[in-house]
Design an enzyme around this catalytic site. Structure first.
Site, PDB file in Angstrom:
ATOM      1  N   ASP A  79       0.842  -1.201   0.000  1.00 28.15           N
ATOM      2  CA  ASP A  79       0.000   0.000   0.000  1.00 28.15           C
ATOM      3  C   ASP A  79       0.884   1.261   0.000  1.00 28.15           C
ATOM      4  O   ASP A  79       2.028   1.222   0.492  1.00 28.15           O
ATOM      5  CB  ASP A  79      -0.893  -0.039   1.261  1.00 28.15           C
ATOM      6  CG  ASP A  79      -2.143   0.814   1.124  1.00 28.15           C
ATOM      7  OD1 ASP A  79      -2.483   1.197  -0.007  1.00 28.15           O
ATOM      8  OD2 ASP A  79      -2.783   1.083   2.163  1.00 28.15           O
ATOM      9  N   GLY A 205      -9.574   5.058   3.420  1.00 28.78           N
ATOM     10  CA  GLY A 205     -10.059   5.764   4.600  1.00 28.78           C
ATOM     11  C   GLY A 205     -11.478   5.398   4.974  1.00 28.78           C
ATOM     12  O   GLY A 205     -12.267   6.247   5.408  1.00 28.78           O
TER      13      GLY A 205
END
Ligand code: 13P
Length: 279
Positions: A79, A205
């Site tokens: 990531d 998120g």
């Protein structure tokens, strides 16, 4: 079983694949167990900063080994990485996807960086995600932040077209960690991006986003949803609750079991929410 990134993202018209950040073997086991229970595909994320640490490559290799042995269709993704050397190293260790995050670079440099990552990834049969705009917030430590620069739909199209990336992380009011203000996503912008970009879109998120908001994002074409903070909190709360009981016997196995149960519960819940209209 290891499954190509593109295959996990494909055909997600009414649902999304969950991507969960793992910091240890317990997390990887818990997330894969949750995915196997629900019959869902899943992505295991290793953070860019964690991978850059001394134990990062070992953790990535361990995650790939656990994913390989799992009944769940799974892919391990590096990531948020800004370093082509680290991207090459992760691909060499068996990562099935990388997120080449050039969002802080000037636009043309972002394209060139992602394009290079795509060349590296293609040589290994792996996928690439990129980012445009700025998803704010630390990826490993939750701090309350406000949204950063939003994704420009026209530029998004050019980035995807010219870089050859497989997936675009959008910035539409979403942040990593804790939302400083009640979260508000820019739905019009998401629709405009969706109209311009044919590749799958991801929403980072997701911790702290109410379920109806996630459902609306799926309906608007989000195909991948990243979750970290809610898992970290569940892990730490479970650790703290288990400690008084395990300290006496110095029982580390029981501690790990408690951590896995807590992580598994969050992952099962989130995967359920991501099934979308398929539920
Ligand atoms: P949260 O920590 O806010 O869930 O974000 C995770 C994420 O987007 C990882 O890339």
């Amino acid at each position: 079983m290891l499954t190509p990134f593109a295959e996990l993202l494909a055909g997600r018209d009414d649902g999304a694949v969950g991507a969960f950040t793992c910091y240890d073997l317990e997390a990887a086991v818990a997330v894969l167990d949750a995915a196997a229970t629900r019959g869902s595909g899943v992505i295991l994320l290793i953070g860019g900063k964690v991978f850059a640490g001394e134990r990062g490559p070992l953790l990535l290799a361990a995650m790939v080994a656990v994913a390989e042995r799992s009944d769940a269709r799974a892919c391990v993704q590096l990531d948020h990485c800004q370093d082509l050397g680290a991207i090459a190293a992760a691909l060499e260790q068996g990562a099935g996807a990388v997120m080449a995050d050039g969002s802080e670079l000037p636009f043309e440099q972002n394209i060139a960086f992602v394009h290079r990552a795509v060349e590296l990834a293609r040589a290994c049969g792996a996928g690439v995600e990129c980012e445009l705009g700025g998803i704010r917030g630390d990826e490993d430590v939750a701090r309350a932040v406000a949204a950063g620069a939003l994704t420009d739909p026209g530029q998004a199209d050019a980035l995807m077209e010219r870089s050859g990336a497989d997936c675009l992380a959008v910035s539409i009011g979403n942040v990593h960690g804790t939302y400083r203000d009640p979260p508000r996503l820019d739905w019009e912008r998401l629709a405009a991006i969706r109209a311009c970009v044919e590749q799958p879109l991801s929403l980072h998120g997701a911790s702290g986003l109410p379920e109806p908001m996630i459902e609306r994002a799926l309906e608007a074409g989000i195909a991948k949803v990243n979750i970290n903070t809610e898992l970290r909190r569940a892990y730490l709360v479970a650790t703290s609750a288990a400690l008084p009981h395990v300290l006496d016997g110095a029982d580390i196995t029981a501690l790990h079991d408690a951590q896995i149960r807590a992580l598994r519960e969050v992952a099962v819940d989130k995967l359920g929410a991501l099934e979308g209209a398929l539920r």
